[in-house]
Scaffold this motif. Structure first.
Motif, short mmCIF file in Angstrom:
data_model
loop_
_atom_site.label_atom_id
_atom_site.label_comp_id
_atom_site.label_asym_id
_atom_site.label_seq_id
_atom_site.Cartn_x
_atom_site.Cartn_y
_atom_site.Cartn_z
N ASP A 18 44.52 9.96 -6.27
CA ASP A 18 43.91 11.29 -6.30
C ASP A 18 44.84 12.31 -5.69
O ASP A 18 45.73 11.97 -4.90
N GLY A 19 44.59 13.57 -6.02
CA GLY A 19 45.39 14.63 -5.41
C GLY A 19 45.21 15.94 -6.14
O GLY A 19 44.47 16.02 -7.13
N ASP A 146 38.52 12.42 -7.94
CA ASP A 146 37.40 11.72 -7.29
C ASP A 146 37.44 10.22 -7.61
O ASP A 146 36.42 9.56 -7.60
N ILE A 147 38.61 9.71 -7.93
CA ILE A 147 38.68 8.31 -8.37
C ILE A 147 38.40 7.36 -7.20
O ILE A 147 37.61 6.44 -7.31
N PHE A 152 35.79 4.82 -8.44
CA PHE A 152 36.03 3.46 -7.94
C PHE A 152 36.07 3.48 -6.40
O PHE A 152 37.14 3.34 -5.78
N PRO A 153 34.88 3.64 -5.76
CA PRO A 153 34.89 3.68 -4.28
C PRO A 153 35.38 2.38 -3.68
O PRO A 153 35.77 2.34 -2.51
N HIS A 154 35.38 1.29 -4.47
CA HIS A 154 35.86 0.00 -3.95
C HIS A 154 37.25 -0.34 -4.50
O HIS A 154 37.63 -1.51 -4.53
N ALA A 155 37.98 0.67 -4.95
CA ALA A 155 39.34 0.42 -5.47
C ALA A 155 40.15 -0.32 -4.41
O ALA A 155 39.99 -0.08 -3.21
N ASP A 156 41.02 -1.22 -4.87
CA ASP A 156 41.80 -2.04 -3.94
C ASP A 156 42.89 -1.23 -3.25
O ASP A 156 43.24 -1.49 -2.10
N LEU A 157 43.45 -0.26 -4.00
CA LEU A 157 44.49 0.59 -3.43
C LEU A 157 44.16 2.04 -3.77
O LEU A 157 43.96 2.38 -4.95
N SER A 205 31.23 15.94 -6.24
CA SER A 205 32.53 15.26 -6.15
C SER A 205 33.71 16.22 -5.93
O SER A 205 34.64 16.24 -6.73
N PRO A 206 33.69 17.04 -4.88
CA PRO A 206 34.85 17.90 -4.64
C PRO A 206 36.07 17.04 -4.32
O PRO A 206 35.92 15.87 -3.93
#
Ligand code: DC
Length: 245
Positions: A18-19, A146-147, A152-157, A205-206
């Motif tokens: 994100d960015g 907002d990824i 993906f709030p449980h993204a690994d990285l 989702s800001p």
């Protein structure tokens, strides 16, 4: 054992990048996906495709706001997919209802209307559903706003990329010049700043850094350094997951 062999045998993970707009996150995300053989999804392209659709259907009011009531019934029928184009260095193109809109979604008209589209809760809900679907088998790198927090709030990285508005506008202006689009630098800078304002202040989702994201200041490093940093964190994440299992 070769590095590629190790990656092929490793468990597949989800990488969320994100960015801010034009911070260089798409370039990093695309290259990481290519190097490790993952799917790459540019979630911004999806919001851009909806903005293009709304522009074509004349769903913007004269003050620049969106005619939300008229847009909503169109949403369930919209399909947004991605396709790699042969002979174009495998660059992925965005398809809107099957039509290749990759070039159109990058123009200034779409850029200056897309934040208004991305603010609409129902649009976000539909895009997030499609994005989660893309990631259901893992092995994916997705970039956006907002990824790491919503999609993906449980993204690994999780990676959060910074760069100053001036540096980002400079990058965007150069990209447009290279594409033969002649535009005033000040207009590009204003567009970048206005998008930052809308992206960070919208109700749903800001753009915020996920608490567990690692940060990269992309203004101060070369492309090679970015990739070295990203590959390093990718490998560490894989090793951690392997050790835990
Ligand atoms: O990354 P980009 O400039 O192509 O994004 C286009 C717009 O879409 C930008 O205004 C932010 C918005 N966006 C978003 O709200 N959420 C995402 N996950 C990706 C992009």
């Amino acid at each position: 054992m070769s590095e590629m062999h190790e990656i092929t045998d490793a468990p597949k993970i989800i990488v969320a990048i994100d960015g801010y707009s034009s911070s260089g996150k798409s370039t990093m995300a695309r290259e990481l996906a290519k190097r490790v053989g993952y799917i790459y999804i540019d979630s911004g392209a999806m919001y851009r495709a909806v903005a293009l659709y709304a522009l074509r259907q004349k769903l913007f009011n004269s003050d620049g706001s969106v005619n939300v009531k008229q847009l909503l019934p169109h949403l369930p029928q919209l399909t947004i997919t991605f396709q790699k184009k042969a002979g174009d260095d495998g660059v992925q193109h965005t398809l809107l209802n099957g039509e290749d809109v990759e070039k159109d979604i990058r123009d200034m008209e779409v850029s200056s209307h897309v934040s208004q589209i991305a603010e609409i809760p129902e649009v976000r809900e539909r895009m997030v559903t499609l994005q989660k679907e893309f990631g259901k088998n893992k092995g994916i790198v997705m970039d956006g706003r907002d990824i790491g927090t919503t999609v993906f709030p449980h993204a690994d990285l999780k990676v959060f990329v910074y760069a100053s508005a001036h540096e980002r506008a400079r990058r965007r202006w150069r990209e447009l010049q290279l594409k033969g689009i002649n535009i005033n630098f000040e207009d590009v800078l204003r567009n970048v700043e206005e998008r930052d304002r809308i992206d960070t202040t919208r109700a749903v989702s800001p753009l915020v850094k996920a608490h567990d994201a690692i940060e990269l200041d992309n203004g101060a490093v070369t492309h090679e350094e970015q990739m070295e940093w990203l590959m390093h964190h990718f490998q560490i994440t894989l090793e951690k997951i392997e050790n835990e299992s």
